[in-house]
Design a protein around this motif. Sequence first.
Motif, PDB file in Angstrom:
ATOM      1  N   LEU A 206     -30.208 -63.139 -84.215  1.00  0.00           N
ATOM      2  CA  LEU A 206     -30.149 -61.923 -83.397  1.00  0.00           C
ATOM      3  C   LEU A 206     -30.892 -60.752 -84.025  1.00  0.00           C
ATOM      4  O   LEU A 206     -31.602 -60.012 -83.343  1.00  0.00           O
ATOM      5  CB  LEU A 206     -28.692 -61.535 -83.118  1.00  0.00           C
ATOM      6  N   ASP A 207     -30.698 -60.553 -85.337  1.00  0.00           N
ATOM      7  CA  ASP A 207     -31.359 -59.421 -85.993  1.00  0.00           C
ATOM      8  C   ASP A 207     -32.878 -59.569 -85.972  1.00  0.00           C
ATOM      9  O   ASP A 207     -33.614 -58.593 -85.820  1.00  0.00           O
ATOM     10  CB  ASP A 207     -30.851 -59.276 -87.433  1.00  0.00           C
ATOM     11  N   LYS A 208     -33.348 -60.791 -86.086  1.00  0.00           N
ATOM     12  CA  LYS A 208     -34.796 -61.035 -86.110  1.00  0.00           C
ATOM     13  C   LYS A 208     -35.401 -60.939 -84.704  1.00  0.00           C
ATOM     14  O   LYS A 208     -36.570 -60.559 -84.555  1.00  0.00           O
ATOM     15  CB  LYS A 208     -35.078 -62.397 -86.733  1.00  0.00           C
ATOM     16  N   ILE A 209     -34.618 -61.273 -83.680  1.00  0.00           N
ATOM     17  CA  ILE A 209     -35.096 -61.132 -82.300  1.00  0.00           C
ATOM     18  C   ILE A 209     -35.387 -59.662 -81.996  1.00  0.00           C
ATOM     19  O   ILE A 209     -36.407 -59.324 -81.385  1.00  0.00           O
ATOM     20  CB  ILE A 209     -34.065 -61.690 -81.292  1.00  0.00           C
ATOM     21  N   GLU A 210     -34.476 -58.790 -82.431  1.00  0.00           N
ATOM     22  CA  GLU A 210     -34.630 -57.351 -82.155  1.00  0.00           C
ATOM     23  C   GLU A 210     -35.906 -56.786 -82.775  1.00  0.00           C
ATOM     24  O   GLU A 210     -36.521 -55.869 -82.229  1.00  0.00           O
ATOM     25  CB  GLU A 210     -33.409 -56.598 -82.680  1.00  0.00           C
ATOM     26  N   ALA A 211     -36.311 -57.354 -83.922  1.00  0.00           N
ATOM     27  CA  ALA A 211     -37.498 -56.838 -84.621  1.00  0.00           C
ATOM     28  C   ALA A 211     -38.789 -57.545 -84.221  1.00  0.00           C
ATOM     29  O   ALA A 211     -39.876 -57.118 -84.618  1.00  0.00           O
ATOM     30  CB  ALA A 211     -37.287 -56.979 -86.128  1.00  0.00           C
ATOM     31  N   ALA A 212     -38.673 -58.609 -83.429  1.00  0.00           N
ATOM     32  CA  ALA A 212     -39.852 -59.432 -83.109  1.00  0.00           C
ATOM     33  C   ALA A 212     -40.698 -58.821 -81.997  1.00  0.00           C
ATOM     34  O   ALA A 212     -40.241 -57.995 -81.210  1.00  0.00           O
ATOM     35  CB  ALA A 212     -39.408 -60.833 -82.699  1.00  0.00           C
ATOM     36  N   SER A 213     -41.935 -59.262 -81.929  1.00  0.00           N
ATOM     37  CA  SER A 213     -42.874 -58.819 -80.896  1.00  0.00           C
ATOM     38  C   SER A 213     -42.579 -59.527 -79.571  1.00  0.00           C
ATOM     39  O   SER A 213     -42.108 -60.665 -79.548  1.00  0.00           O
ATOM     40  CB  SER A 213     -44.302 -59.132 -81.336  1.00  0.00           C
ATOM     41  N   GLU A 214     -42.893 -58.853 -78.453  1.00  0.00           N
ATOM     42  CA  GLU A 214     -42.752 -59.446 -77.122  1.00  0.00           C
ATOM     43  C   GLU A 214     -44.034 -60.121 -76.654  1.00  0.00           C
ATOM     44  O   GLU A 214     -44.087 -60.654 -75.548  1.00  0.00           O
ATOM     45  CB  GLU A 214     -42.352 -58.373 -76.103  1.00  0.00           C
ATOM     46  N   ASP A 215     -45.049 -60.120 -77.499  1.00  0.00           N
ATOM     47  CA  ASP A 215     -46.335 -60.712 -77.112  1.00  0.00           C
ATOM     48  C   ASP A 215     -46.194 -62.217 -76.926  1.00  0.00           C
ATOM     49  O   ASP A 215     -45.481 -62.879 -77.699  1.00  0.00           O
ATOM     50  CB  ASP A 215     -47.393 -60.435 -78.175  1.00  0.00           C
ATOM     51  N   PRO A 216     -46.882 -62.773 -75.934  1.00  0.00           N
ATOM     52  CA  PRO A 216     -46.848 -64.232 -75.753  1.00  0.00           C
ATOM     53  C   PRO A 216     -47.480 -64.934 -76.947  1.00  0.00           C
ATOM     54  O   PRO A 216     -48.387 -64.410 -77.593  1.00  0.00           O
ATOM     55  CB  PRO A 216     -47.689 -64.459 -74.485  1.00  0.00           C
ATOM     56  N   VAL A 217     -46.975 -66.135 -77.244  1.00  0.00           N
ATOM     57  CA  VAL A 217     -47.575 -66.939 -78.312  1.00  0.00           C
ATOM     58  C   VAL A 217     -48.850 -67.581 -77.761  1.00  0.00           C
ATOM     59  O   VAL A 217     -49.047 -67.633 -76.537  1.00  0.00           O
ATOM     60  CB  VAL A 217     -46.596 -68.024 -78.800  1.00  0.00           C
ATOM     61  N   PRO A 218     -49.748 -68.062 -78.619  1.00  0.00           N
ATOM     62  CA  PRO A 218     -50.981 -68.694 -78.131  1.00  0.00           C
ATOM     63  C   PRO A 218     -50.685 -69.779 -77.088  1.00  0.00           C
ATOM     64  O   PRO A 218     -49.805 -70.621 -77.292  1.00  0.00           O
ATOM     65  CB  PRO A 218     -51.591 -69.290 -79.401  1.00  0.00           C
TER      66      PRO A 218
END
Length: 631
Positions: A206-218
């Motif tokens: 959960l903590d890492k989801i909040e900090a992650a980018s919303e950009d699509p993966v390749p």
Amino acid sequence: MRGWNDLYPLPVPPSWVPGAAVGILSLHFIQKLLFPYFWADLRYLLKVLIYGLRVEMYRLQGRVVTVLDKFVKLAEKQPHKPFLIYEGTVHTYGDVDRRSNRIAQVFLQHETLKKGDTVALLMGNEPDFIHVWFGLAKLGCVVAFLNFNVRFKSLLHCLSSCEPKILVVGADLLGTLEEILPKLQKDVSVWIMAKDSTSPSVHTLLDKIEAASEDPVPVNRCSANNLKSAVLYIFTSGTTGLPKAAVISHLQILKGAAGLWAFGATAQDIIYITLPLYHSAASLLGIGGCIELGATCVLKKKFSASQFWSDCRRYNVTVIQYIGELCRYLCNQPVKEGEKNHKVRLAVGNGVRNDVWREFLDRFGAIKICEFYGATEANICFMNHTGKIGSVGRTNFFYKLFFPFDLIKYDFQKDEPIRNKHGWCEKVKKGEAGLLISKVNAKNPFFGYAGNKRHTEKKLLCEVFKKGDLYFNTGDLMVQDHDNFLYFWDRIGDTFRWKGENVATTEVSDVIVILDFIQEVNVYGVSVPGHEGKAGMASLILKHNASLDLEQMYKQVVTHLPSYACPLFLRVQEKMEVTGTFKQQKFRLVDEGFNPSTITDPLYFLDNSKKAYVFLTKELHEMILSGKMKL
């Protein structure tokens, strides 16, 4: 003075028109009399043909379009349309797409996942189940859905059979994780849907989801090269005991996702899903079906009979999913005012009894019951597109061209198909029960089970009608009537169905026989009036000079078995009956049931209210039969 008709004479039709009209009317009446389902069959076959042609066109154009591809397109096209509604919170197509991107980015940064790697998912019904599923699918991973009812030994077996690189566990299943963590293979990376972890070897998500980018993966990570490549493992309990990981391909997901559309659902519908997402009905037909339509689904944490219709009214639900038990639970609820005051028009599912079907319609209104037949790993499916009560589907000459199948004679004593003097299987006549088998070919492949070639081979029948042919053995007995309607009759082998779940008798036996006072166990299913499926019963042989410890027996089964697999009845025998080939004999035991008036052996009943096995008296037996005792 001339009349109106003289001034404007009526046109006289050609002489052939009356004859043509009479001919058309005659054909109409003949069709109604001899082929009453012609137009319904034609409409259904055209839908099957159109969907098949659409997939084939993609293939010819060199495109492989998956359900995930369709979801991403919908997220671009209608980002603000609700996709999931969960506990009153709306998650739009755009919301789900962005959060699944975040999860994909987390695993892309923190793990060395390769395309085709397996990730196991142990979560209940919640939006993050879908977010994690889609996020991992965007990385090209195969996702294994674990049944959260399965415990300890069985759960470890599931994990070893699908060989995951990562295990993702929901926050409400950390207790289950603690049971298996010491025995879990060291190369499996464990992640939990939480911000904090008490174990240094368990990662938080959960903590890492909040900090992650919303950009699509390749896009090359999730792009599929072949519709027949594996994308999911869904565990199914078959005739061999422990759960098996059925290999689910992109093609199977596409077929499952088309189910709601084939029954007449549209993009304007709101689908109510109360079944567990680890089950193919909820994930493929429900979630996949919503994506195929571009519709909205209301997701429930757990089915609640008391809240069912209030939820339908609150969210304006128009399509519901069911299993037979679900319908019975709803019919067993106290009658209330305004039960027909809802917008539900379609109910899609399987396993509803005739009497419950009729009561459901009488009580809850003009809902079209869309009964179907299918198994997670099977290459055959039937759909009751006419609404005939009791039938699981309908067939005809054209349907068998697309999906070739047969019903063959079966020997219940030898537990195998009957073969004639030439070694070929024989088809049953209409009206007779036969084993359903489905031809395996390029258009209708069988993908088998992960991690166990022997189980895959056991589900196949070779040299059935001619040399070189190959059929999938469904393990189900069906009846085809003279109007070509199909009816489910029973299951073969060491499996029965209770509470909407398959119960493997060998798995139950393995748990009970561990007890130090048990010599041998024979587990089987018995019919209980007013209940779907069969309740579990175990015949026990005690060790010499040993006595039955009911307290230890209760503790053993509730600790190591899912609730639906715990035997409701126990029978203590002096000697176990076996066949000529030393297989346990079940047929007489099944016929005798659990009646203390006719059985002299000691009988016991699992009383959930007392959390114990109690002696089964005649009075208690009567309470069970009358429905006064809750099972």
